[in-house]
Scaffold this active site. Structure first.
Site, short mmCIF file in Angstrom:
data_model
loop_
_atom_site.label_atom_id
_atom_site.label_comp_id
_atom_site.label_asym_id
_atom_site.label_seq_id
_atom_site.Cartn_x
_atom_site.Cartn_y
_atom_site.Cartn_z
N SER A 110 25.51 90.35 15.82
CA SER A 110 25.10 89.11 15.96
C SER A 110 23.58 88.89 15.26
O SER A 110 22.74 90.00 15.46
CB SER A 110 25.12 88.48 17.33
OG SER A 110 24.38 87.25 17.56
N TYR A 161 24.38 88.17 26.31
CA TYR A 161 24.80 88.03 24.82
C TYR A 161 23.84 89.05 24.03
O TYR A 161 24.60 89.83 23.33
CB TYR A 161 24.87 86.70 24.42
CG TYR A 161 25.61 86.61 22.79
CD1 TYR A 161 26.88 86.53 22.88
CD2 TYR A 161 24.78 86.42 21.90
CE1 TYR A 161 27.61 86.58 21.64
CE2 TYR A 161 25.61 86.46 20.63
CZ TYR A 161 26.50 86.57 20.59
OH TYR A 161 27.50 86.35 19.28
#
Length: 279
Positions: A142, A155
């Site tokens: 990501s 995350y």
């Protein structure tokens, strides 16, 4: 490095029932690549498989947090697909909340999905990939594995770990037939943020507002992201940015490794605010 030929061999995709995983599956099926599709969503997998044509497709309903189930699925895949030469790990979820709002259980859940699920399926399929004359693994990290925003600790933690896992594994496999790359998407119009989880301590309306503010910043279509990810797999790239935001943040984090947040926090203000009640 010799380009990887996907047509005629099998690509395994996790998180295949929706989002980028489904977009990649559709693109590869049109090119007659054989597919082994993994997701915990049985209905979504069945619907996707029904629309795909032109290639051999198997579906495997698996909770990637369950190591035994993952290794059993890998056995099923290698029995059905004798020529596996690519793995693309798209499975993942998001989690909103500040550290003081999150429980240890909530954070461990996300890490189990995003990190350990990626590690488990990679380890389970590595013997099959090593048996191929040439193979490539594409792990979806990501943009938040390049720069870590407030309100996204679980995350970012999990995605920075996926980045580290990918780089270390690439070095371990140096000189073998298997190459490894990490993909850094940003701003892709999938449902991950809107359908992701948030700390139970957060007002649901506040969480929905923050998620909507983040989603409004996304510009890249899943089909465009899928094309880039497939290209990165074929070209066996070690590092791939997806979306203009990813390219910008990559440069920013390199130029200001301890100061990038001063630039990022303004645009992300609404997307990271999980504390202010809605009037």
């Amino acid at each position: 490095m010799k380009r990887l030929t996907l047509t005629g061999s099998t690509t395994v995709i996790t998180g295949a029932a929706s989002g980028m995983g489904a977009a990649i599956a559709r693109l590869l099926a049109r090119r007659r690549v054989h597919l082994a599709l993994i997701d915990h969503n049985a209905e979504g997998l069945a619907a996707l498989a029904a629309e795909l044509g032109g290639s051999t497709v198997t579906t495997h309903v698996v909770d990637l947090r369950d190591d035994d189930a993952v290794f059993a699925a890998a056995d099923e895949i290698t029995a059905a697909h004798p020529r596996v030469n690519a793995l693309i790990t798209c499975a993942g979820s998001s989690m909103l909340g500040y550290l003081e709002q999150l429980t240890m259980e909530e954070m461990r859940w996300l890490t189990d999905v995003n990190l350990w699920g990626t590690v488990s399926i990679t380890k389970a399929l590595l013997p099959a990939l090593r048996a191929a004359p040439a193979a490539h693994i594409s792990h979806l990290a990501s943009v938040y594995a390049l720069a870590a925003p407030a309100g996204r600790i679980p995350y970012s933690l999990s995605k920075f770990a996926v980045r580290g896992f990918s780089e270390a594994l690439r070095h371990e496999l140096e000189g073998t037939s298997v190459t490894v790359g990490a993909v850094y998407p940003a701003g892709v119009r999938t449902g991950i943020i809107l359908h992701g989880r948030y700390a139970a301590a957060i007002d649901p309306a506040v969480a929905a507002r923050a998620a909507a503010a983040q989603a409004a910043m996304y510009h890249t279509e899943p089909t465009d992201a899928a094309a880039l990810i497939v290209q990165a797999t074929e070209r066996r790239r070690a590092r791939t940015m997806v979306g203009r935001e990813a390219r910008l943040i990559d440069v920013l984090a390199r130029l200001a490794p301890t100061g990038y947040w001063r630039v990022m926090r303004g645009p992300l203000r609404e997307a990271i605010d999980t504390t202010t009640p809605i009037a």
